[in-house]
Design a protein around this motif. Sequence first.
Motif, PDB file in Angstrom:
ATOM      1  N   GLU A 131     -72.674  39.373 -16.098  1.00 53.66           N
ATOM      2  CA  GLU A 131     -71.501  38.686 -15.542  1.00 53.66           C
ATOM      3  C   GLU A 131     -71.353  38.942 -14.043  1.00 53.66           C
ATOM      4  O   GLU A 131     -70.989  38.045 -13.288  1.00 53.66           O
ATOM      5  N   LEU A 166     -74.347  36.874 -12.201  1.00 59.15           N
ATOM      6  CA  LEU A 166     -74.643  35.683 -12.991  1.00 59.15           C
ATOM      7  C   LEU A 166     -75.645  34.753 -12.310  1.00 59.15           C
ATOM      8  O   LEU A 166     -76.521  34.206 -12.958  1.00 59.15           O
ATOM      9  N   ARG A 171     -75.029  31.181 -20.234  1.00 59.90           N
ATOM     10  CA  ARG A 171     -73.901  31.614 -19.402  1.00 59.90           C
ATOM     11  C   ARG A 171     -73.937  30.924 -18.039  1.00 59.90           C
ATOM     12  O   ARG A 171     -72.906  30.494 -17.539  1.00 59.90           O
ATOM     13  N   ARG A 172     -75.115  30.829 -17.447  1.00 61.23           N
ATOM     14  CA  ARG A 172     -75.239  30.175 -16.139  1.00 61.23           C
ATOM     15  C   ARG A 172     -74.884  28.693 -16.245  1.00 61.23           C
ATOM     16  O   ARG A 172     -74.177  28.163 -15.385  1.00 61.23           O
TER      17      ARG A 172
END
Length: 149
Positions: free
Chosen positions: A17, A20, A56-57
């Motif tokens: 996180e 990222l 996530r990206r």
Amino acid sequence: MEKNSEESIERVLSCIEENLFRKPDLNMAAHYSRYHLHRMFTRMTGMPLYSYMERRRLTEAAKLLVYYIPKSLFMTMIQTSITTLLQEKTEPFIQGRIFGLMGSMYAGFLPLGMAIFGPLSDRVSLNGLIFLSGAAYAALSAAVRKWMK
């Protein structure tokens, strides 16, 4: 699952996180070998590590895209309105000079804007800067309109 494993995965998730859109050093965060980290991450999350990072990206990029599209459209609407107004209200023989001056102003004020808003963006959120800039632009427009009457 071991408590150490869970803590390591939490450190890895935190490292992902924090970094990222950069390459995080996950082996250092987990204190395990690369091979063991990948196996442990997949076992605990049900998803391979790099698949998780990619998702996530992409999720974060989609959020940014959805968030900034309306702002981009708004700025385009303002710029189009100004250009159209200038084309309608300016005499044809002077339009070239006016638009040339506008181009020079855009190019000239870009470094000034970067010098002001770059450091300011470290202290004020981007939303705050956009709001304050918009409010200043609206106030300036109202003042010019009142002056023109």
